[in-house]
Design an enzyme around this catalytic site. Structure first.
Site, short mmCIF file in Angstrom:
data_model
loop_
_atom_site.label_atom_id
_atom_site.label_comp_id
_atom_site.label_asym_id
_atom_site.label_seq_id
_atom_site.Cartn_x
_atom_site.Cartn_y
_atom_site.Cartn_z
CE1 TYR A 211 -4.07 1.54 -0.14
CE2 TYR A 211 -3.27 2.55 1.92
CZ TYR A 211 -4.31 2.63 0.70
OH TYR A 211 -5.52 3.37 0.48
CE LYS B 185 -7.44 6.37 0.59
NZ LYS B 185 -8.61 7.01 0.14
#
Length: 259
Positions: free
Chosen positions: A160, A167
């Site tokens: 990720y 995020k």
């Protein structure tokens, strides 16, 4: 849809940002919101995207279908000018957009370029702040702002990469805006779905392994789908959640609770 909730959002009007195709999280949200009675305005990224988004928006009886690239100066302002002139008020905004250049997404965090990091933050995080800024004056009777996050904001998720810190910033922004806007009755949330088979997610390296791990570890041993996310989002923008704000709501079959 059960009759008891069929009109949960009747009379509410909202903006949905991020529909790309019928598999996108934003479309799953929009479809449920419409089924529950909400009137929608939908944006599309550019002319290329319009041919995919417009038929979906028309199928949702969207009152407004407007172009909006958050990196294009003036486009967001134009959308909100239209919302103000057409509706006058606004009840909710769904923010479901994210972007990172592929080289930076697939590389280590310590190797991320300055420009790649800046663009990822600009599109994926700052745009939510911008939407809130423009929406606030239209939410005269309160409202709800909802964005989409991921478990990689809280824990390290292999592959990720830089989107984890991005995020994490988005989730922090959610809490701060909930504090700042709460006195006006505006609630702010992040929804954190489990892995979903969307076109955007397919850009993550070894995504199939992420899917398999989610099914194996989640207590429900299944993937969530865009409708699951839509139902949770509908609750958050409804009056039923009027006492909840600043939360990260996981819709992942319990995956995030597992060690």
């Amino acid at each position: 849809m059960e009759n008891s909730i069929r009109n949960l959002l009747a009379g509410k009007r909202g903006l949905v940002v991020g529909i790309a195709n019928e598999h996108s999280i934003a479309y799953g949200c929009a479809r449920v919101l419409r089924e529950l009675g909400a009137e929608l305005a939908v944006t599309y990224l550019n002319e290329k995207a319009e041919k995919y988004v417009r038929p979906l928006a028309e199928g949702l009886d969207a009152s407004l279908i407007l172009p909006m690239n958050v990196e294009a100066p003036g486009q967001m302002q134009a959308v909100f000018d239209t919302l103000r002139d057409t509706w006058g008020t606004l009840d909710f905004v769904i923010h479901s957009i994210a972007y990172c250049p592929m080289d930076d997404l697939h590389g280590r965090v310590v190797d991320c370029s300055e420009t790649g990091f800046a663009q990822a933050m600009r599109v994926s995080c700052y745009s939510f702040i911008e939407l809130a800024h423009h929406a606030e004056p239209l939410m005269t009777e309160g409202g709800a702002l909802v964005t989409m996050s991921y478990h990689g904001a809280e824990k390290v998720v292999e592959n990720y990469n830089i989107m984890g810190p991005v995020k994490a910033a988005l989730e922090s922004v959610t809490r701060y805006m909930a504090h700042e806007l709460g006195s006006k009755g505006i609630r702010v949330h992040a929804v954190s779905p489990g892995p979903l088979k969307t076109r955007a997610a397919s850009g993550i390296a070894h995504f199939d392994q992420l899917i398999d791990a989610a099914i194996a570890r989640a207590p429900e041993h299944r993937l969530v789908d865009i409708r699951d996310v839509g139902m949770a989002t509908a609750f958050l923008v409804s009056d039923a959640s009027r006492a909840i704000t600043g939360e990260v709501i996981y819709v992942d079959g319990g995956f995030h609770i597992m060690a």
